[in-house]
Structure formats: structure tokens, C-alpha cells
Design an enzyme around this catalytic site. Structure first.
Site, PDB file in Angstrom:
ATOM      1  N   TYR A 141       8.218  71.406  95.984  1.00 17.00           N
ATOM      2  CA  TYR A 141       7.846  70.511  95.623  1.00 17.00           C
ATOM      3  C   TYR A 141       7.416  70.022  94.898  1.00 17.00           C
ATOM      4  O   TYR A 141       7.434  70.371  93.222  1.00 17.00           O
ATOM      5  CB  TYR A 141       6.016  69.282  96.414  1.00 17.00           C
ATOM      6  CG  TYR A 141       6.345  68.333  95.956  1.00 17.00           C
ATOM      7  CD1 TYR A 141       6.786  67.548  97.066  1.00 17.00           C
ATOM      8  CD2 TYR A 141       6.041  67.664  95.248  1.00 17.00           C
ATOM      9  CE1 TYR A 141       6.903  66.022  97.070  1.00 17.00           C
ATOM     10  CE2 TYR A 141       5.106  66.210  95.703  1.00 17.00           C
ATOM     11  CZ  TYR A 141       6.191  65.467  96.176  1.00 17.00           C
ATOM     12  OH  TYR A 141       5.352  64.177  96.703  1.00 17.00           O
ATOM     13  N   ASP A 236       9.292  73.376  87.118  1.00 11.61           N
ATOM     14  CA  ASP A 236       8.451  72.045  87.401  1.00 11.61           C
ATOM     15  C   ASP A 236       6.527  72.626  87.428  1.00 11.61           C
ATOM     16  O   ASP A 236       6.650  73.202  87.487  1.00 11.61           O
ATOM     17  CB  ASP A 236       8.876  71.571  88.747  1.00 11.61           C
ATOM     18  CG  ASP A 236       8.060  70.550  88.966  1.00 11.61           C
ATOM     19  OD1 ASP A 236       7.342  70.497  88.265  1.00 11.61           O
ATOM     20  OD2 ASP A 236       8.325  69.934  89.864  1.00 11.61           O
ATOM     21  N   LYS A 264      -0.191  65.767  86.074  1.00 11.85           N
ATOM     22  CA  LYS A 264      -1.278  66.401  85.648  1.00 11.85           C
ATOM     23  C   LYS A 264      -2.238  66.374  84.700  1.00 11.85           C
ATOM     24  O   LYS A 264      -2.997  65.458  84.153  1.00 11.85           O
ATOM     25  CB  LYS A 264      -1.482  66.827  86.609  1.00 11.85           C
ATOM     26  CG  LYS A 264      -0.652  67.558  88.415  1.00 11.85           C
ATOM     27  CD  LYS A 264      -0.961  67.658  89.000  1.00 11.85           C
ATOM     28  CE  LYS A 264       0.078  67.924  90.881  1.00 11.85           C
ATOM     29  NZ  LYS A 264      -0.624  67.289  91.741  1.00 11.85           N
TER      30      LYS A 264
HETATM   31  N1  PMP Z   1       6.151  68.138  90.816  1.00 11.62           N
HETATM   32  C1  PMP Z   1       5.093  69.469  91.325  1.00 11.62           C
HETATM   33  C2  PMP Z   1       4.921  70.763  90.990  1.00 11.62           C
HETATM   34  C3  PMP Z   1       3.979  69.305  91.670  1.00 11.62           C
HETATM   35  O1  PMP Z   1       2.905  69.155  92.459  1.00 11.62           O
HETATM   36  C4  PMP Z   1       4.453  67.367  92.080  1.00 11.62           C
HETATM   37  C5  PMP Z   1       2.364  66.844  93.026  1.00 11.62           C
HETATM   38  N2  PMP Z   1       1.969  67.032  93.270  1.00 11.62           N
HETATM   39  C6  PMP Z   1       5.080  66.430  91.611  1.00 11.62           C
HETATM   40  C7  PMP Z   1       6.340  67.165  90.884  1.00 11.62           C
HETATM   41  C8  PMP Z   1       5.511  65.350  91.936  1.00 11.62           C
HETATM   42  O2  PMP Z   1       4.159  64.278  91.163  1.00 11.62           O
HETATM   43  P1  PMP Z   1       3.398  63.027  91.120  1.00 11.62           P
HETATM   44  O3  PMP Z   1       2.954  63.283  92.342  1.00 11.62           O
HETATM   45  O4  PMP Z   1       2.823  63.244  89.984  1.00 11.62           O
HETATM   46  O5  PMP Z   1       4.781  62.653  90.930  1.00 11.62           O
END
Ligand code: PMP
Length: 419
Positions: A141, A236, A264
Site C-alpha cells: 500500500y 516507501d 507518520k
Molecule cells: N505508504 C505507506 C507504506 C503507508 O503505510 C501509508 C499509510 N498507512 C501511506 C503510504 C499513505 O500515507 P497517508 O495515509 O498519510 O496518506
């Protein structure tokens, strides 16, 4: 109003009653708890019931709720005004903090979320290479941008087609999907699309379809293939960044990414994301380069101050303590599960991330996830919630241990589990 009444009202005013799908407790046969306040490792709902929290806002709160140092930094920042839309030194301090600790980056561009960071990274990779396609892994994700809502995880995990309506065929056609862990399959995709792949995106610690830990050798293999086929390797690290190690998975494994996305922890619970990399790549971004990216609230001074205070506390001693506390939490969960009807379950751990799954073997790709996961999770979630233990309300989400889960919280956890 209690949680039930609030949810009923919320469903009238908000699609599904929530602003992010996983919060809805879908499939869990109960209404979501409405949280009234949080402190340390604890949450309180509107009914006044307290919970040991292992969701921790899905990861940013590595020191727990209302960490006093982060709070002080936020309050001090508020006293200087909370948004300027102009240059300020607070984002500079956070960027400097990151660049000094991450040998593979020289510049940072802050955004307001992880999604925005990945969106910038996709455009940047295409701008740098002049190529249209990206590769992502089945089950990883990367936020809710169109290009990444194909075979994604998190709130899409376990759904029938694991992709979103509203993504055009053209968008989907530019995202190539590969199974995790299979280097020959990946190489075949590179070979079939000569000169077309701008970047390979991966969660170097896949943690949105459960915890599908990959080997360092595999990540090295990705590096090799990206070099061979002229594609950028994008890590990511929205979840893993500053959590598994000060340098994230890149720091832990020594595998050098070309671009990295963060979120985060770098915002300490405020809405922050970042794309980072070597200067030669990052200066493709406007206003220096031709790739446009912007944000009214980007580099928000309060968020920047919160992120810096959050990260400044991440000493080697803190990581050591976090690891010990996490080991103790997971040991307790496993001990309890074995004795209380969850013998098929095992809670797997990577640092302070954990995933409870009906499999004693650690899983490596989504095809290995047991088909009874949902139904077993419902039983586990319900049992824990009744005992005042809050885990993320979705079988595919990982749990987060924080530094606030100290010895006294551990005792409380034990007491609640065996109550
Ligand atoms: N990349 C990863 C690996 C994530 O875990 C997340 C959200 N959990 C995101 C991108 C997207 O981040 P956001 O919810 O702050 O848009």
C-alpha cells in the site's frame, strides 16, 4: 452521546461514518469506538472505557499519546502562529535533522501526508527518467493516489478485486504489478517493458497486508535489477522510516534507495509526509526543475516542530527499550493466545511492529495469507476489545508498540488479558 449514537449521526453526515475506511469496524459486527481522549499507551472512548492502544494512530506516535516533549514543542509553535505560507526555519530544522541521519538523502520536500509524498515521488521518477510506467508489488500500500490503488493493501486488503473504481484503465495500465519475493518474475516485467519503467516502488518492510518481511538479499536483488534496467528504486518508508531503525529499512539493510517517502513518525502525529533523495534527483522538483509539486500547508510550522521533537527523542537507547518492550508485548499475546482458544494464532514481530495471524510460520507474500483470516480476526478483535485492548480494526493492519508501553502498561496488559 455514546459511540453508537455518534456513529449513527456520523453515517448521516459522512460516507460510512468515517474519514478513512478502516476506522469503520467493517465486518466486525460492532460500532466503532468514538475516542474522547488519549494519553501514554491508553485511549478512552466516549463511554469512559479505557483501552491499551496498539493502533497508536497507525504509527506516528512512537513515544505514545501526548508525549510531554512533543506537546511542549507543539504548544510553543502555536504561540508563534500556526501557518505562514512562507519560508520559516522549522521545516529547515526538520530537513537538516533527517539529512544528517540518512546518508542516502541530501534533500527533503515536505508534504501533508504519505499519499502526497508518494504522489510526488511517482511524478518525480517519471520526470527524471522520462519513462511512463511504475512497478508496484501485489499487496503493498502506498496511499490512495490513482497510480497506486491497484492490488493495494490496508483498507483494500482482502477485498474482491483489491483495486478501486474510479481509476482509469490508462492509469492502471501504467502500473505494473509483481508478486513480492519473486525476482525472476520482476526481471521478466522489466524485460517485457524495455525503457519504459520509471521506478520500482516497494514498502521495504511490507506492513499493509499483514507483515510480509522480505530478506535483505531480496532488497539487494531489487537494487541490482533497477540498476540493470535504468529504473529508480523507491523505498516507501512511511511506516518503517525511523521506526525499525533511525535510517528505516534502508539504514537497517544497507540497501540504497534512489528516492524515499516518509510520513507518520516524521510528523509526530501531525499531518506530514516527505519525499527525499539525492540532490541530483530532488532538484527536478519545482521551482528548480520541471516537475511540479506544491502545498498550501506543506511545511506547516506546528507539524514540523512536532516531528522534530518526536524524532529528537529517538536515541539508540530508546530503540533498544522499544525493542525490549515490543518483545515483551508479543510474548504476552502469544502466551495468552495459546491458553485461550487462539492456538492457531501467532503474533509475529519485526521490531515494534506486530501482526497476529492464524499461522505459526512467518508469511512472505499475500498468497500465503490463510483464507480464514477475517473470520478468525473477528473473534480475536472482539475478545481483546472486551478486555480493554485496542488493536487496529482490520485483520491486515499491523500493531504498533510505543515507548509508552512500559513495564506498568505491560502489567496492565497481562492483568487484562488474563481477566
Ligand atoms: N505508504 C505507506 C507504506 C503507508 O503505510 C501509508 C499509510 N498507512 C501511506 C503510504 C499513505 O500515507 P497517508 O495515509 O498519510 O496518506
Amino acid at each position: 452521546m455514546n459511540s453508537e449514537q455518534l456513529f449513527e449521526k456520523s453515517r448521516r453526515l459522512v460516507p460510512g461514518g468515517v474519514h478513512s475506511p478502516v476506522r469503520s469496524f467493517k465486518g466486525l459486527h460492532c460500532v466503532p469506538r468514538f475516542i474522547n481522549r488519549a494519553e501514554g499507551a491508553m485511549l478512552w472512548d466516549e463511554e469512559g472505557k479505557d483501552y491499551v492502544d496498539f493502533c497508536m494512530s497507525f504509527g506516528p506516535l512512537i513515544h505514545g499519546h501526548q508525549d510531554p516533549d512533543v506537546k511542549r514543542a507543539i504548544v510553543a509553535a502555536l504561540d508563534r502562529g500556526w501557518s505562514y505560507g512562507a519560508c520559516e526555519k522549522y521545516s529547515l530544522e526538520l530537513a537538516e535533522y533527517m539529512v544528517e541521519r540518512l546518508p542516502f538523502i541530501e534533500q527533503v520536500r515536505f508534504t501533508n501526508s504519505g499519499t502526497e509524498a508518494v504522489m510526488a515521488a511517482v511524478r518525480l521518477a517519471r520526470g527524471i527518467t522520462g519513462r511512463p510506467k511504475i512497478i508496484k508489488f501485489n499487496g503493498c500500500y502506498h496511499g490512495h493516489l490513482d497510480a497506486m490503488l491497484i492490488k493495494a493493501g490496508s483498507g483494500l486488503a482482502g477485498t474482491a478485486d483489491a483495486s478501486s473504481k474510479g481509476v482509469t484503465d490508462q492509469q492502471a495500465g501504467d502500473t505494473l504489478i509483481v508478486e513480492l519475493g519473486d525476482l525472476p518474475a520482476l526481471e521478466a516485467v522489466f524485460r517485457d517493458h524495455p525503457g519504459q519503467v520509471a521506478a520500482l516502488f516497494i514498502e521495504p518492510l511490507p506492513a499493509n497486508n499483514g507483515l510480509l518481511v522480505q530478506t535483505t538479499e531480496y532488497l539487494q536483488g531489487l537494487r541490482r535489477l533497477c540498476d540493470q534496467y535504468g529504473a529508480l528504486l523507491v523505498f516507501d518508508e512511511v511506516i518503517s522510516g525511523f521506526r525499525v531503525h533511525i535510517g528505516g529499512m534502508a539504514g537497517l539493510t544497507g540497501v540504497r534507495p534512489d528516492l524515499v517517502t516518509y510520513g507518520k513518525i516524521i510528523g509526530g502525529g501531525m499531518p506530514v509526509g516527505a519525499v527525499a533523495g539525492p540532490r541530483a534527483h530532488m532538484e527536478f522538483l519545482a521551482p528548480v526543475g520541471p516537475v511540479y509539486q506544491a502545498g498550501t500547508l506543506s511545511g506547516n510550522p506546528v507539524a514540523m516542530a512536532a516531528g522534530l521533537a518526536n524524532m529528537k527523542k529517538l536515541t539508540p537507547e530508546a530503540y533498544q527499550r522499544l525493542d525490549e518492550q515490543s518483545a515483551a508485548v508479543v510474548a504476552l499475546m502469544n502466551e495468552w493466545g495459546q491458553a485461550h482458544g487462539f492456538e492457531d494464532y501467532h503474533t509475529h514481530r519485526f521490531g515494534s511492529l506486530f501482526w497476529a495471524v492464524p499461522s505459526h510460520r512467518a508469511l512472505k507474500d499475500i498468497t500465503e495469507i490463510p483464507s480464514n483470516l477475517s473470520e478468525r480476526f473477528y473473534a480475536l478483535f472482539k475478545a481483546l476489545l472486551e478486555k480493554g485492548i485496542y488493536i487496529a480494526p482490520n485483520a491486515w493492519e499491523v500493531g504498533f508498540v510505543s515507548l509508552a508501553h512500559d513495564a506498568s502498561v505491560l502489567n496492565e496488559l497481562r492483568r487484562r488479558l488474563w481477566s
